[in-house]
Scaffold this motif. Structure first.
Motif, PDB file in Angstrom:
ATOM      1  N   GLN A 139       0.802  -1.222   0.000  1.00 39.98           N
ATOM      2  CA  GLN A 139       0.000   0.000   0.000  1.00 39.98           C
ATOM      3  C   GLN A 139       0.833   1.269   0.000  1.00 39.98           C
ATOM      4  O   GLN A 139       1.995   1.272   0.386  1.00 39.98           O
ATOM      5  CB  GLN A 139      -0.932   0.013   1.212  1.00 39.98           C
ATOM      6  N   GLY A 140       0.213   2.334  -0.451  1.00 40.64           N
ATOM      7  CA  GLY A 140       0.845   3.639  -0.427  1.00 40.64           C
ATOM      8  C   GLY A 140      -0.212   4.715  -0.443  1.00 40.64           C
ATOM      9  O   GLY A 140      -1.390   4.444  -0.172  1.00 40.64           O
ATOM     10  N   LEU A 141       0.233   5.935  -0.724  1.00 47.94           N
ATOM     11  CA  LEU A 141      -0.682   7.074  -0.746  1.00 47.94           C
ATOM     12  C   LEU A 141      -0.491   7.786  -2.082  1.00 47.94           C
ATOM     13  O   LEU A 141       0.644   7.992  -2.517  1.00 47.94           O
ATOM     14  CB  LEU A 141      -0.330   8.033   0.404  1.00 47.94           C
ATOM     15  N   ASP A 142      -1.587   8.168  -2.728  1.00 45.97           N
ATOM     16  CA  ASP A 142      -1.422   8.882  -3.996  1.00 45.97           C
ATOM     17  C   ASP A 142      -1.370  10.395  -3.765  1.00 45.97           C
ATOM     18  O   ASP A 142      -1.450  10.864  -2.631  1.00 45.97           O
ATOM     19  CB  ASP A 142      -2.515   8.483  -5.002  1.00 45.97           C
ATOM     20  N   MET A 143      -1.228  11.145  -4.832  1.00 46.83           N
ATOM     21  CA  MET A 143      -1.038  12.582  -4.682  1.00 46.83           C
ATOM     22  C   MET A 143      -2.299  13.297  -4.181  1.00 46.83           C
ATOM     23  O   MET A 143      -2.224  14.448  -3.762  1.00 46.83           O
ATOM     24  CB  MET A 143      -0.528  13.207  -5.992  1.00 46.83           C
ATOM     25  N   ASN A 144      -3.457  12.596  -4.209  1.00 50.12           N
ATOM     26  CA  ASN A 144      -4.672  13.183  -3.653  1.00 50.12           C
ATOM     27  C   ASN A 144      -4.793  12.932  -2.153  1.00 50.12           C
ATOM     28  O   ASN A 144      -5.772  13.334  -1.531  1.00 50.12           O
ATOM     29  CB  ASN A 144      -5.913  12.593  -4.341  1.00 50.12           C
ATOM     30  N   GLY A 145      -3.823  12.187  -1.604  1.00 51.71           N
ATOM     31  CA  GLY A 145      -3.916  11.850  -0.182  1.00 51.71           C
ATOM     32  C   GLY A 145      -4.805  10.644   0.068  1.00 51.71           C
ATOM     33  O   GLY A 145      -5.271  10.431   1.185  1.00 51.71           O
ATOM     34  N   ASP A 146      -5.050   9.838  -0.955  1.00 55.19           N
ATOM     35  CA  ASP A 146      -5.903   8.659  -0.808  1.00 55.19           C
ATOM     36  C   ASP A 146      -5.059   7.391  -0.771  1.00 55.19           C
ATOM     37  O   ASP A 146      -4.077   7.272  -1.507  1.00 55.19           O
ATOM     38  CB  ASP A 146      -6.875   8.560  -1.996  1.00 55.19           C
ATOM     39  N   PRO A 147      -5.453   6.417   0.065  1.00 53.22           N
ATOM     40  CA  PRO A 147      -4.713   5.160   0.103  1.00 53.22           C
ATOM     41  C   PRO A 147      -4.862   4.379  -1.208  1.00 53.22           C
ATOM     42  O   PRO A 147      -5.922   4.400  -1.828  1.00 53.22           O
ATOM     43  CB  PRO A 147      -5.351   4.379   1.259  1.00 53.22           C
ATOM     44  N   THR A 148      -3.772   3.734  -1.602  1.00 58.15           N
ATOM     45  CA  THR A 148      -3.771   2.930  -2.822  1.00 58.15           C
ATOM     46  C   THR A 148      -3.186   1.560  -2.497  1.00 58.15           C
ATOM     47  O   THR A 148      -2.470   1.403  -1.524  1.00 58.15           O
ATOM     48  CB  THR A 148      -2.862   3.567  -3.892  1.00 58.15           C
ATOM     49  N   THR A 149      -3.497   0.570  -3.332  1.00 59.00           N
ATOM     50  CA  THR A 149      -2.809  -0.718  -3.213  1.00 59.00           C
ATOM     51  C   THR A 149      -2.044  -0.979  -4.507  1.00 59.00           C
ATOM     52  O   THR A 149      -2.337  -0.387  -5.549  1.00 59.00           O
ATOM     53  CB  THR A 149      -3.779  -1.879  -2.929  1.00 59.00           C
ATOM     54  N   LEU A 150      -1.067  -1.886  -4.393  1.00 55.80           N
ATOM     55  CA  LEU A 150      -0.094  -2.048  -5.479  1.00 55.80           C
ATOM     56  C   LEU A 150      -0.376  -3.237  -6.387  1.00 55.80           C
ATOM     57  O   LEU A 150       0.405  -3.523  -7.291  1.00 55.80           O
ATOM     58  CB  LEU A 150       1.312  -2.206  -4.887  1.00 55.80           C
ATOM     59  N   GLY A 151      -1.472  -3.948  -6.121  1.00 58.77           N
ATOM     60  CA  GLY A 151      -1.772  -5.092  -6.982  1.00 58.77           C
ATOM     61  C   GLY A 151      -0.867  -6.280  -6.715  1.00 58.77           C
ATOM     62  O   GLY A 151      -0.124  -6.309  -5.739  1.00 58.77           O
ATOM     63  N   ARG A 152      -0.940  -7.261  -7.600  1.00 58.07           N
ATOM     64  CA  ARG A 152      -0.217  -8.532  -7.480  1.00 58.07           C
ATOM     65  C   ARG A 152       1.272  -8.340  -7.172  1.00 58.07           C
ATOM     66  O   ARG A 152       1.935  -7.536  -7.820  1.00 58.07           O
ATOM     67  CB  ARG A 152      -0.338  -9.272  -8.815  1.00 58.07           C
TER      68      ARG A 152
END
Lengths: 409, 409
Positions: A139-152
């Motif tokens: 996981q990480g954070l995008d430039m909007n400040g929203d959590p993201t996941t990185l996939g497989r």
């Protein structure tokens, strides 16, 4: 003193008992001055359970990709907090950090995010306080400040990228196998665990069907030049180190491994006009539909009629799509026929050392021939040679090739 | 156009089905131009399940308060993502925000955080895009960038504080009761749902044992002067509005409600010297041990001997601690005896209007007297009168008082 990043997958932290066991092991193995960053996945089935909840709203919840990331990132947040508690409970200072807190910045492609940068400030500050830092993988954070996941393969990628950003001494990936083998141990009984393998060899092995590591994280290791140590969660024996150059002593074999891939199909377009642009017309149409094509061979069929055969392989999962496209193009080209063969498999040898060692290919073909195995298609890259054979002969083929290059001592 | 904050607790979002039902209701009730912010708690038993996991590490996991917050904040993150998906699935744009993303800043007292500031920038930006904004209640971010939780009543407090920061038109708290009643409907069959109640009255009701709202969130409402609408998750009928001043039409009764509290005990210190500083010596010792003292009465016992009796009440949960302290002080003061009585209860009337309406107290005492109930201790505040009676007579007492002030129509 060493700075080490250690990654544990979901099955290694699948229960509170397992989490406690991981914490004990890490403390036991740690030298007093070592700095340790743990990267962990969600516990066991957590991610599946969360997906099941989302499917209660809509059977295809991934269409709400941003909200899926908001949901799924909770999985690692649970495991990091429990692991940090387990360390503290054993008397070692520890702190958990989400991907966002660990400075993992990604693009905004939700559920399939790519890491664009890592700001390791917080991790370094916590390490300086003597803490074991437990970071949420995947996981990480995008430039909007929203959590993201990185996939497989995301957690491995997180671990290697964090190791890179920290300029760590190494990145250890703990998994359910003991390392990278010269061939799949389920197929070849005498398969050997390799001490070392280069990034490029590992990437080629992955591409050709060996599943230990996702290519993404290997590429990340190559980019940062961080040694990746693939080892077992269940034993303390050393595993395999993936690095830029292998050391002298591990160069005894010209090839690094024998890979195989049974999930391929052969497509042959027979009797197409042998004119410039024909190959392009077929493969451009396939590329447009995102169908990956492998092992392309073009052979002159009939000089008088100026027609040729085009043979290539595709992943079995892409076959239906590929057939639809090829049938259409073949029709336009007035090809004689399109033949599909699903009963095929690809066996490959991989090794950076084969370039400049003539005769490697001949030895591979010889081993197959002695075993009575017919080769349908051959393709080569700078560090690999692949042969398409009958699917039913894969086990024999892999063993014959392995015995040729890795003779029993 | 109105800007409304709506808070749903854990039981209202306890399953995917309930989450979908909440989303449907909100869309149905929403006027086209309304801006809606949802504040939600974790689904049903999620928080308990997470605590159980942590107890697998250590039976007292709250000692690892920071990590508990890391763990517990995942609960709301699951419910907000699912609710946002449910809205989208019904065709309404929606977005989920964690406490941190919603700009809820707290102090760093983990598991018992207090909101210090709210920066509503992101919420406002998403509202402007036409989204229903779904915010995680009960949580925020401290100045270290770590997730925090707000402790008991936290989600209500989040909702009211966010409403305040947004200058919302109102804050609706959806709960399992239909509003605030003139008395506990389980005790008084004819209890009436109040249209309105002032912040101060509600605070006094809460202090005196009426459990609908935590005092924290009412205080927050008072601070921001945001009307709080307490209403039912299960019906669409209006509930009770808590606000600064009640409107004319709701002033027909001098008192607002009858509260009771059975979890009290009476402590009497008999025959203490009636000298300056005696009260202080008892109550300072209790305060030091964090024991809250209520209903203090001092009466002259014997003028000749210059001794007096000190009577007060404490919460039953503090009784053991209080007794230990009082026994010791009484000994030092040469008091005659310390008497403890557990079979007591406090009944109270609350109403901002009683000040300036003489005779209210007399009517309360009269009602009790007519019902044959003996009053042991009386205490008053600006907006309440409380009587200590026998625990076994609570139901009769509350009904008698209620009938006096809220006669059946």
């Amino acid at each position: 003193m060493a700075l080490i990043v250690k990654k544990f997958g979901g099955s290694s932290v699948g229960s509170v008992e397992k989490i406690i066991a991981v914490a004990k092991r890490i403390i036991e193995e740690k030298n007093k001055d070592d700095k340790v960053v743990m990267v962990v996945s969600a516990m066991g089935d957590t991610t599946d359970d969360l997906i099941a909840l989302a499917k209660g709203i809509n059977k295809e919840p991934y269409q709400y990709a941003r909200e899926m990331d908001m949901l799924l990132t909770t999985g690692e947040q649970v495991s990091i907090s429990l692991l940090a508690m387990a360390f503290k409970n054993l008397g070692h200072p520890a702190i958990s950090l989400t991907g966002a807190q660990a400075g993992v910045k990604t693009n905004a492609v939700h559920t399939k995010g790519k890491i664009v940068d890592i700001n390791p400030e917080r991790i370094l500050a916590e390490l300086d306080k003597g803490q074991i830092v437990v970071v949420a993988g995947f996981q990480g954070l995008d430039m909007n400040g929203d959590p993201t996941t990185l996939g497989r393969g995301g957690s491995d990628t997180s671990a290697v990228a964090i190791a890179g950003a920290l300029k760590a001494d190494s990145c250890e990936i703990f998994t359910d196998v003991e390392g990278v083998y010269s061939s799949d141990p389920r197929v070849v009984k005498s398969a050997r665990k390799m001490k070392e393998i280069t990034y490029n060899e590992m990437l080629e092995m992955a591409r050709l069907g060996a599943g230990v590591m996702q290519p993404r994280s290997v590429e990340m290791g190559k980019y940062f030049n961080i040694p990746i140590h693939v080892r077992s969660t269940f034993t303390k024996r050393p595993g395999t180190i993936i690095r830029e150059e292998c050391t002298m002593e591990d160069k005894e074999f010209n090839i690094r491994g024998v890979a195989h891939d049974c999930d391929v199909a052969k497509v042959a377009v027979l009797g197409v006009p042998n004119n410039p642009g024909i190959a392009h017309s077929i493969f451009a149409a396939l590329a447009e539909a995102n169908v990956d094509v492998d092992m392309i061979v073009q052979s002159i069929r009939n000089i008088e009629k100026n027609v040729t055969d085009m043979v290539f392989t595709v992943a079995i999962t892409d076959l239906a799509e590929a057939k639809k496209i090829v049938d259409k193009v073949a029709d336009q080209l007035n090809a004689i026929a399109v033949l599909i063969e699903e009963d095929v498999a690809k066996v490959s040898i991989v090794g950076a050392g084969m370039f400049g060692s003539p005769g490697i290919a001949a030895r591979m073909f010889g081993a197959l021939s002695t075993a009575g195995i017919n080769i349908e298609v051959i393709s080569t890259s700078e560090i690999s040679i692949s042969c398409l054979i009958k699917n039913s002969q894969v086990k024999e083929a892999v063993n014959a090739i392995h015995a040729e290059f890795f003779p029993e001592k």
